[in-house]
Design a protein around this motif. Structure first.
Motif, short mmCIF file in Angstrom:
data_model
loop_
_atom_site.label_atom_id
_atom_site.label_comp_id
_atom_site.label_asym_id
_atom_site.label_seq_id
_atom_site.Cartn_x
_atom_site.Cartn_y
_atom_site.Cartn_z
N PHE A 115 -18.44 80.25 115.68
CA PHE A 115 -19.67 80.32 114.90
C PHE A 115 -20.47 79.02 115.02
O PHE A 115 -21.69 79.01 114.81
CB PHE A 115 -19.39 80.58 113.42
CG PHE A 115 -19.33 82.04 113.06
CD1 PHE A 115 -20.24 82.94 113.57
CD2 PHE A 115 -18.37 82.49 112.19
CE1 PHE A 115 -20.19 84.28 113.23
CE2 PHE A 115 -18.31 83.82 111.84
CZ PHE A 115 -19.22 84.72 112.37
N ASN A 116 -19.81 77.93 115.34
CA ASN A 116 -20.51 76.66 115.51
C ASN A 116 -21.51 76.72 116.66
O ASN A 116 -22.46 75.93 116.69
CB ASN A 116 -19.52 75.52 115.77
CG ASN A 116 -18.73 75.18 114.54
OD1 ASN A 116 -19.24 75.28 113.44
ND2 ASN A 116 -17.49 74.79 114.74
N LEU A 117 -21.32 77.63 117.59
CA LEU A 117 -22.27 77.77 118.69
C LEU A 117 -23.63 78.28 118.19
O LEU A 117 -24.65 77.99 118.81
CB LEU A 117 -21.71 78.72 119.75
CG LEU A 117 -20.45 78.23 120.46
CD1 LEU A 117 -19.92 79.33 121.37
CD2 LEU A 117 -20.73 76.98 121.25
N LEU A 118 -23.63 79.02 117.10
CA LEU A 118 -24.90 79.48 116.53
C LEU A 118 -25.71 78.30 116.01
O LEU A 118 -26.93 78.28 116.15
CB LEU A 118 -24.65 80.49 115.41
CG LEU A 118 -24.05 81.82 115.85
CD1 LEU A 118 -23.68 82.65 114.63
CD2 LEU A 118 -25.00 82.57 116.75
N ALA A 119 -25.05 77.32 115.44
CA ALA A 119 -25.74 76.13 114.96
C ALA A 119 -26.25 75.27 116.12
O ALA A 119 -27.20 74.50 115.95
CB ALA A 119 -24.82 75.30 114.07
N THR A 158 -28.18 82.43 120.31
CA THR A 158 -28.61 83.59 119.52
C THR A 158 -27.39 84.46 119.24
O THR A 158 -26.31 84.24 119.80
CB THR A 158 -29.66 84.40 120.29
OG1 THR A 158 -29.06 84.91 121.49
CG2 THR A 158 -30.87 83.54 120.64
N TRP A 159 -27.58 85.45 118.36
CA TRP A 159 -26.46 86.34 118.03
C TRP A 159 -26.01 87.13 119.24
O TRP A 159 -24.82 87.37 119.43
CB TRP A 159 -26.86 87.30 116.90
CG TRP A 159 -26.72 86.67 115.55
CD1 TRP A 159 -27.71 86.13 114.80
CD2 TRP A 159 -25.51 86.47 114.83
NE1 TRP A 159 -27.20 85.63 113.64
CE2 TRP A 159 -25.84 85.83 113.63
CE3 TRP A 159 -24.18 86.79 115.07
CZ2 TRP A 159 -24.90 85.49 112.67
CZ3 TRP A 159 -23.24 86.46 114.11
CH2 TRP A 159 -23.60 85.82 112.93
N SER A 160 -26.93 87.55 120.09
CA SER A 160 -26.53 88.30 121.28
C SER A 160 -25.77 87.41 122.25
O SER A 160 -24.81 87.87 122.89
CB SER A 160 -27.75 88.94 121.95
OG SER A 160 -28.66 87.95 122.36
N ASP A 161 -26.17 86.14 122.37
CA ASP A 161 -25.42 85.21 123.21
C ASP A 161 -24.02 84.98 122.66
O ASP A 161 -23.05 84.90 123.40
CB ASP A 161 -26.14 83.86 123.32
CG ASP A 161 -27.42 83.93 124.11
OD1 ASP A 161 -27.55 84.86 124.93
OD2 ASP A 161 -28.28 83.06 123.89
N TYR A 162 -23.94 84.87 121.32
CA TYR A 162 -22.66 84.66 120.67
C TYR A 162 -21.71 85.83 120.93
O TYR A 162 -20.55 85.64 121.29
CB TYR A 162 -22.86 84.46 119.16
CG TYR A 162 -21.60 84.49 118.36
CD1 TYR A 162 -20.75 83.39 118.34
CD2 TYR A 162 -21.24 85.61 117.61
CE1 TYR A 162 -19.58 83.41 117.60
CE2 TYR A 162 -20.07 85.64 116.88
CZ TYR A 162 -19.25 84.53 116.88
OH TYR A 162 -18.09 84.56 116.15
#
Length: 62
Positions: A24-28, A32-36
Motif C-alpha cells: 500500500f505504500n506504493l500508492l503514497a 494509481t490503483w490500477s498500477d497497484y
C-alpha cells in the motif's frame, strides 16, 4: 488433520495479507490503483493470501 490444514492456511493468508498491506505504500509514492493491482498480481508472495484462504476453506469443509 483439519486443524493443521486450517492453521497452515491461516499462516499463509496472514503472510500474503501483510504483503498487500506493505505494498500500500506504493500508492503514497504515486502509483494509481490500477498500477497497484497490476503490480500485486505479479508478486508471488501475494498469492499466499489466496492459497491460504483456499486451505482454510478446505480445513472447514473436510
Amino acid at each position: 488433520m483439519r486443524f493443521i490444514l486450517f492453521l497452515t492456511g491461516f499462516g499463509l493468508a496472514v503472510a500474503g495479507g501483510i504483503s498487500f498491506i506493505m505494498y500500500f505504500n506504493l500508492l503514497a509514492a504515486g502509483m494509481t490503483w490500477s498500477d497497484y493491482l497490476s503490480f500485486t498480481m505479479r508478486r508471488p508472495e501475494c498469492y499466499l493470501f489466496f492459497i491460504g484462504w483456499l486451505l482454510m476453506f478446505f480445513g472447514f469443509i473436510e
